[in-house]
Write a protein that holds these residues in place. Structure first.
Motif, short mmCIF file in Angstrom:
data_model
loop_
_atom_site.label_atom_id
_atom_site.label_comp_id
_atom_site.label_asym_id
_atom_site.label_seq_id
_atom_site.Cartn_x
_atom_site.Cartn_y
_atom_site.Cartn_z
N PHE A 118 0.80 -1.21 0.00
CA PHE A 118 0.00 0.00 0.00
C PHE A 118 0.84 1.27 0.00
N ASN A 119 2.12 1.10 -0.20
CA ASN A 119 2.99 2.23 -0.47
C ASN A 119 3.37 2.16 -1.94
N SER A 120 2.92 3.11 -2.72
CA SER A 120 3.09 3.04 -4.17
C SER A 120 4.54 3.10 -4.63
N HIS A 121 5.46 3.42 -3.72
CA HIS A 121 6.87 3.51 -4.09
C HIS A 121 7.66 2.26 -3.69
N SER A 122 6.98 1.25 -3.18
CA SER A 122 7.67 0.03 -2.73
C SER A 122 7.50 -1.09 -3.75
N SER A 123 8.61 -1.69 -4.11
CA SER A 123 8.56 -2.88 -4.95
C SER A 123 8.49 -4.10 -4.04
N ALA A 124 8.10 -5.22 -4.59
CA ALA A 124 7.98 -6.45 -3.80
C ALA A 124 9.31 -6.83 -3.17
N ALA A 125 10.38 -6.71 -3.94
CA ALA A 125 11.70 -7.11 -3.44
C ALA A 125 12.17 -6.24 -2.29
N ASP A 126 11.56 -5.06 -2.11
CA ASP A 126 11.96 -4.14 -1.05
C ASP A 126 10.98 -4.15 0.11
N ALA A 127 10.02 -5.09 0.10
CA ALA A 127 8.97 -5.10 1.12
C ALA A 127 9.54 -5.19 2.53
N GLY A 128 10.53 -6.06 2.72
CA GLY A 128 11.10 -6.23 4.05
C GLY A 128 11.78 -4.98 4.55
N ASN A 129 12.53 -4.30 3.68
CA ASN A 129 13.18 -3.06 4.09
C ASN A 129 12.16 -1.99 4.45
N PHE A 130 11.09 -1.93 3.66
CA PHE A 130 10.05 -0.94 3.94
C PHE A 130 9.42 -1.18 5.30
N VAL A 131 9.02 -2.43 5.56
CA VAL A 131 8.38 -2.75 6.84
C VAL A 131 9.34 -2.52 7.99
#
Length: 429
Positions: free
Chosen positions: A334-347
């Motif tokens: 639900f963050n339009s700037h996050s790719s799947a591969a970066d999900a962990g870093n985002f969270v």
């Protein structure tokens, strides 16, 4: 265009975020906090106004809703309607359970805007009676349950518990289905055999999160969890029936666990209700204290906490300050700037924000995942491959204290543009 909304009165502008799957949940916006904003508050009586904004925070239309109802107090005697849970007038528990929160439902969020109605249509089922009654908002036609050919075991992250961790890596689960329903129901309860089969598929996970106590899911889940050597995070979802919900949990513990609460290391209260404007912060704190008092009375002494979104908790630290843990649902999708591969870093970054807002509380991510089907949200694209990449990224960043969302697809939920038509497709087992 992704829609968010703000409520304000006269001189105050307060952001509200919306959310995701099973509820209104997954529609919240994550904001980049590069700018320090000074906010002043003015208290006044005024109708609530919703300002709809695009992903850049630019308003484009407004609508008005009625005032949020005030929470009401009820004499503590109201707690004694179930004799087994009535709190002793001389016990300390009465101090935290004396306030019986008023009845407030999703009807709090009303208005002519179709986007508001779409939020209410994604709520989890709530049943006030022993027999599960599907919500009126349940879709009349739903996508059929996933077949075995569409399941992707290879996308499932490993589920090994970290030694000494209070909350190992786990998976979210609910006991609802759209198959085998009778009497024309579009949504009904899973049978004991269906739940046993599901738990067999989730056997490698150290902990399972369930959201409510209806559908006999506490008793069925507890039996299978004990058999598998797992633990349960049990949720109190219906805020108007906390007392009976606690009794349901206690009955299952007494029947299947010899009265020992070892299998339940955490009880949650609500799920994104501040984020969705279903209840206020003060109401949720009252509900938490009411739940804690009743749980104490049935000899549960473990942690209890309110679950909400990251923005709701960071903007309202009282949610975590009054809880034993800081419990947040966090989805990079639900963050339009996050790719799947970066999900962990985002969270992981969002967890750091929560930790800053709640410095004395351990943060537990009570939901995090990625859909395998639906519409794209900027750089966040749902697909089987991206789901696998997101789950792998989450696991590479978390050894414990995260619940993967979700074990299975939820065909009983309603897809909508607001949730990128992905509401039904978060299952990865």
């Amino acid at each position: 265009m992704k829609t968010g909304f703000f409520t304000f009165g006269a001189f105050a502008l307060l952001q509200l975020v919306s959310a995701q799957p099973h509820k209104i949940r997954h529609r919240y916006r994550y904001e980049r906090r590069d700018v320090v904003t000074e906010i002043s508050y003015t208290t006044m009586t005024a109708a609530a106004v919703i300002v709809y904004v695009d992903t850049d925070g630019v308003p484009y239309t407004t609508s008005t809703i009625g005032e949020m109802p005030e929470i009401t107090s009820t004499p503590s005697a109201a707690l004694s309607s179930t004799s087994d849970l009535s709190l002793s007038p001389t016990s300390e528990a009465v101090e935290v359970a004396a306030v019986t929160p008023g009845t407030v439902t999703n009807s709090t969020i009303t208005g002519s805007s179709s986007s508001i109605q779409s939020l209410a249509s994604t709520s989890y089922p709530i049943s006030s009676s022993p027999a599960y009654v599907p919500p009126s908002a349940a879709p009349s036609s739903v996508v059929s349950a996933s077949s075995s050919s569409s399941q992707m075991p290879s996308s499932a992250p490993a589920a090994t518990a970290t030694p000494g961790s209070a909350i190992p890596l786990g998976v979210a689960y609910d006991g609802y289905t759209t198959t085998g329903c009778s009497n024309g129901q579009s949504t009904c309860c899973k049978s004991a055999s269906q739940i046993a089969s599901d738990f067999s598929a989730m056997k490698s996970y150290g902990i399972i999160r369930i959201y409510g106590v209806d559908c006999n899911q506490v008793a069925n889940s507890l039996q299978n969890a004990i058999s598998n050597g797992q633990k349960l995070i049990v949720g109190l979802y219906d805020m108007t029936a906390i007392q009976s919900g606690v009794q349901t949990i206690a009955d299952a513990i007494n029947t299947y666990a010899n009265g020992k609460w070892d299998s339940i290391p955490l009880v949650t209260v609500g799920n994104e209700f501040v984020n969705t404007q279903t209840y206020t912060v003060s109401q949720m704190v009252d509900y938490l204290n009411w739940a804690r008092g009743n749980l104490t009375n049935v000899h549960y002494t473990g942690p209890v906490g309110i679950v909400d979104t990251v923005p709701a908790v960071t903007d309202n630290p009282a949610l975590c300050e009054n809880s034993d843990y800081a419990l947040v649902n966090c989805h990079a999708f639900f963050n339009s700037h996050s790719s799947a591969a970066d999900a962990g870093n985002f969270v992981k970054g969002q967890v750091a924000n929560v930790q800053q807002a709640c410095p004395n509380k351990k943060v537990i991510v009570t939901e995090s995942g990625w859909p395998k089907q639906g519409d794209s949200n900027g750089e966040a694209v749902p697909s089987p491959a991206n789901q696998r990449a997101a789950l792998a990224s989450l696991q590479s960043n978390f050894n414990d204290s995260l619940i993967f969302f979700s074990a299975f697809d939820d065909s009983w939920k309603s897809n909508s543009a607001g949730t990128y038509d992905a509401e039904q497709y978060w299952g990865f087992l």
